[in-house]
Design an enzyme around this catalytic site. Structure first.
Site, mmCIF file in Angstrom:
data_model
loop_
_atom_site.group_PDB
_atom_site.id
_atom_site.type_symbol
_atom_site.label_atom_id
_atom_site.label_comp_id
_atom_site.label_asym_id
_atom_site.label_seq_id
_atom_site.Cartn_x
_atom_site.Cartn_y
_atom_site.Cartn_z
ATOM 1 C CG HIS A 169 -0.346 -0.147 2.526
ATOM 2 N ND1 HIS A 169 0.156 -1.356 2.988
ATOM 3 C CD2 HIS A 169 -0.138 0.748 3.519
ATOM 4 C CE1 HIS A 169 0.636 -1.190 4.207
ATOM 5 N NE2 HIS A 169 0.481 0.077 4.555
ATOM 6 C CG HIS A 171 1.097 5.385 3.917
ATOM 7 N ND1 HIS A 171 0.250 5.295 5.000
ATOM 8 C CD2 HIS A 171 1.810 4.245 3.900
ATOM 9 C CE1 HIS A 171 0.451 4.148 5.612
ATOM 10 N NE2 HIS A 171 1.398 3.481 4.960
#
Length: 183
Positions: A169, A171
């Site tokens: 992932h 950010h």
């Protein structure tokens, strides 16, 4: 008992050291470790205290997590089993607000299909397309959030990189002046 000149000098130095320590004590915290004394600035802002706690909690979570390949909370968000505040979605990527934001804008961008891509360190040539899609989605998120002129994209990799969920992932952080160096 006679006071020698060296004793007087020692007493004078101790007195001076005491005044300095008192002055420092009002502005800082003093930590003593054996013979080494460190003077650290006093943390006064609630945001600093909150950030310190959050960083410690993230480190603890990262150390407790492991890359087992098992389904993660992100898989449940993709399946819509857990609600999230979705910012952007296409056939390959999902972007949603972080539940523990570290900036006014903090959005996570994830691939919908993990395909062994639990960390950036496990990226293979077959992942090139999805990695590009993640970066492009990050730019779209920045546009939607009105931060395209100043934002940061961060990928935590592994426990030492403070990764706590083993589903790659990104950010997307913005909405305030970023500092350097990070971390």
């Amino acid at each position: 008992m006679a006071v020698t000149s060296s004793s007087m000098m020692l007493l004078r130095n101790l007195s001076t050291a005491g005044r300095i320590a008192q002055s420092v004590r009002t502005k800082s915290r003093i930590f003593s470790t054996g013979e080494l004394i460190r003077v650290l600035p006093r943390i006064t802002s609630p945001r600093s205290i909150s950030s310190t706690r959050a960083a410690h909690n993230e480190e603890a979570a990262a150390k407790a997590a492991s890359d087992t390949g098992a389904p993660t909370i992100f898989d449940k968000i993709i399946a819509k089993e857990i609600p999230s505040d979705i910012v952007y979605e296409d056939e390959s990527v999902l972007a949603f607000r972080d539940i523990n934001p570290q900036a006014p804008v903090h959005v996570l961008v994830i691939p919908k299909l993990r395909d062994g891509l639990t960390t950036l360190g496990k990226a293979e040539p077959r992942h090139v397309e999805v990695l590009g899609q993640l970066l492009h989605a990050s730019k779209i998120v920045a546009e939607k959030e009105g931060i395209v002129d100043g934002f940061r994209v961060v990928i935590n990799n592994g426990a030492e990189g403070c990764q706590s969920v083993y589903h790659l992932h990104l950010h997307v952080l913005g909405g305030r002046q970023m500092k350097w160096p990070p971390g």
